[in-house]
Design an enzyme around this catalytic site. Structure first.
Site, PDB file in Angstrom:
ATOM      1  N   SER A  17       0.824  -1.222   0.000  1.00  0.00           N
ATOM      2  CA  SER A  17       0.000   0.000   0.000  1.00  0.00           C
ATOM      3  C   SER A  17       0.850   1.260   0.000  1.00  0.00           C
ATOM      4  CB  SER A  17      -0.906   0.026   1.237  1.00  0.00           C
ATOM      5  OG  SER A  17      -1.843  -1.013   1.164  1.00  0.00           O
ATOM      6  N   HIS A  75      -3.128  -0.080  -5.048  1.00  0.00           N
ATOM      7  CA  HIS A  75      -2.303  -1.188  -5.549  1.00  0.00           C
ATOM      8  C   HIS A  75      -2.507  -1.270  -7.059  1.00  0.00           C
ATOM      9  CE1 HIS A  75      -1.187  -3.237  -1.690  1.00  0.00           C
ATOM     10  NE2 HIS A  75      -2.134  -2.407  -1.279  1.00  0.00           N
ATOM     11  N   HIS A 122      -3.511  -9.860  -1.663  1.00  0.00           N
ATOM     12  CA  HIS A 122      -3.678 -10.105  -0.223  1.00  0.00           C
ATOM     13  C   HIS A 122      -4.534 -11.355   0.003  1.00  0.00           C
ATOM     14  CE1 HIS A 122      -3.024  -5.692  -0.369  1.00  0.00           C
ATOM     15  NE2 HIS A 122      -2.385  -5.872   0.769  1.00  0.00           N
ATOM     16  N   TYR A 124      -6.670 -11.538   2.351  1.00  0.00           N
ATOM     17  CA  TYR A 124      -8.030 -11.097   2.698  1.00  0.00           C
ATOM     18  C   TYR A 124      -8.870 -10.748   1.467  1.00  0.00           C
ATOM     19  CZ  TYR A 124      -6.351  -6.231   2.284  1.00  0.00           C
ATOM     20  OH  TYR A 124      -5.825  -5.052   1.827  1.00  0.00           O
ATOM     21  N   GLU A 125      -8.232 -10.592   0.308  1.00  0.00           N
ATOM     22  CA  GLU A 125      -8.999 -10.383  -0.927  1.00  0.00           C
ATOM     23  C   GLU A 125      -9.557 -11.707  -1.450  1.00  0.00           C
ATOM     24  OE1 GLU A 125      -7.082  -7.389  -3.862  1.00  0.00           O
ATOM     25  OE2 GLU A 125      -5.424  -8.178  -2.669  1.00  0.00           O
ATOM     26  N   ALA A 164       2.639  -1.051   4.278  1.00  0.00           N
ATOM     27  CA  ALA A 164       2.208  -0.078   5.277  1.00  0.00           C
ATOM     28  C   ALA A 164       1.907  -0.864   6.552  1.00  0.00           C
ATOM     29  CB  ALA A 164       0.959   0.646   4.792  1.00  0.00           C
ATOM     30  N   MET A 202      -1.257  -6.596   7.233  1.00  0.00           N
ATOM     31  CA  MET A 202      -2.072  -7.744   6.776  1.00  0.00           C
ATOM     32  C   MET A 202      -1.406  -8.437   5.589  1.00  0.00           C
ATOM     33  SD  MET A 202      -5.779  -5.955   6.916  1.00  0.00           S
ATOM     34  CE  MET A 202      -6.118  -4.744   8.189  1.00  0.00           C
ATOM     35  N   SER A 203      -0.104  -8.401   5.558  1.00  0.00           N
ATOM     36  CA  SER A 203       0.609  -8.954   4.398  1.00  0.00           C
ATOM     37  C   SER A 203       2.023  -9.314   4.810  1.00  0.00           C
ATOM     38  CB  SER A 203       0.664  -7.902   3.284  1.00  0.00           C
ATOM     39  OG  SER A 203       1.440  -6.798   3.718  1.00  0.00           O
ATOM     40  N   ASN A 219       0.162   4.564  11.043  1.00  0.00           N
ATOM     41  CA  ASN A 219      -0.740   4.891  12.159  1.00  0.00           C
ATOM     42  C   ASN A 219      -0.206   4.203  13.401  1.00  0.00           C
ATOM     43  OD1 ASN A 219      -1.787   2.461  10.456  1.00  0.00           O
ATOM     44  ND2 ASN A 219      -2.545   2.089  12.521  1.00  0.00           N
ATOM     45  N   HIS A 243      -8.110   2.908   5.676  1.00  0.00           N
ATOM     46  CA  HIS A 243      -7.228   2.792   4.511  1.00  0.00           C
ATOM     47  C   HIS A 243      -6.918   4.158   3.894  1.00  0.00           C
ATOM     48  CE1 HIS A 243      -5.092   0.784   1.324  1.00  0.00           C
ATOM     49  NE2 HIS A 243      -5.878   1.283   0.384  1.00  0.00           N
TER      50      HIS A 243
END
Ligand code: HPA
Length: 281
Positions: free
Chosen positions: A33, A64, A86, A88-89, A116, A208-209, A232, A245
């Site tokens: 990201s 992306h 990802h 989660y996709e 990120a 998440m990656s 963050n 996001h």
């Protein structure tokens, strides 16, 4: 027995890409990201959308680009996955590992995986760049699943690439933190209690990656390292910590010059180190 290469390298994808001029570069990047800006800061020699590559899937996350790029920075060629797939996709980890397999099949031997991330270490600040020297795979899955009967040595971040990245950053005057990446499954950002758990378990940043690509790279014998940009401070570490996001992308955009310079310096360092070794191998 199915070995890692048999599992992760699809000869059809490699042949398809080699015919289109992607074979040769030794350094590869997985650009997460916001990190895709690196490509825009360099010369693009060839690009191919993931949808066209056999066995790849579509990248659906904003920010992306979803294409493989052969680029050149400072006279050095590289390959980049500009935007990642990802879990989660809905992409199976074997497919995500397969994107690393394709890079390796095209000749990549050194891989820099970027993402990120939320800062979990309370000493970290938004915008910090973190050199990932180890990681925790908390996705409860592995890209190596499906190799019958073969237990694997633990995945390793390359100590040589950690040192090379530190030296490249120091040379460019770019401050780097160092830490352990905790890879969660997503797609929800972590609850405050989950963030406290990641800290208790030893994480400094959470994303998440990245673990899947590092595991695949390690099994294929690539040297790999990861870089995170703290977008963050994760909820639960600081009072009122929040994340979405859009904000992640805003922070990445504000930092794009700095992280792009870092990646260009790492590329230069790895290439000049290789030239300096006997035979330039
Ligand atoms: N958690 C997981 N992934 C992330 C975060 C986070 O707080 N920030 C950016 N990517």
């Amino acid at each position: 027995m199915v070995d890692a290469a048999g599992l992760l390298i699809d000869p059809e994808a490699v042949e398809f890409l080699a015919e289109r001029g992607f074979a040769g570069p030794r350094v590869g990047f997985v650009l997460g990201s916001g990190w895709g800006h690196f490509v825009e800061s360099t010369e693009v020699l060839a690009a191919c959308p993931y949808e066209e590559i056999p066995g790849f899937g579509r990248s659906t996350v904003a920010g992306h680009a979803g294409r493989l790029v052969r680029g050149r920075a400072g006279g050095r060629d590289y390959l980049a996955l500009q935007g990642r797939l990802h879990h989660y996709e809905g992409h199976p980890l074997s497919r995500i590992g397969g994107t690393v397999g394709a890079l390796h099949g095209l000749g990549v031997t050194e891989l820099i995986v970027t993402c990120a991330a939320g800062g979990v270490n309370p000493a970290f600040r938004v915008g910090d760049l973190v050199l990932v020297h180890d990681f925790i795979n908390f996705m409860f899955a592995s890209p190596l699943r499906g190799a019958p009967g073969s237990l694997r040595s633990p995945a390793r971040v390359s100590e040589r690439l950690v040192r090379a990245t530190e030296e490249a950053a120091a040379g460019a005057g770019i401050p780097l933190r160092k830490g352990v990446l905790f890879s969660s499954k997503g797609p929800s950002y972590e609850t405050p209690a989950e963030v406290r758990m990641t800290r208790t378990l030893g994480g400094d940043v959470v994303s998440m990656s990245t673990a899947p690509e590092l595991i695949a790279a390690s099994a294929l014998g690539l040297e790999a390292v990861a870089l995170s940009c703290v977008t963050n401070l994760a909820p639960g570490v600081v009072p009122g910590g929040e994340v979405n996001h859009e904000e992640v992308m805003e922070v990445m955009t504000a930092r794009k010059e700095r992280f792009s310079e870092l990646l260009a310096c790492v590329l230069e360092k790895l290439e000049s180190d290789r030239e300096a070794t006997v035979g330039g191998k």
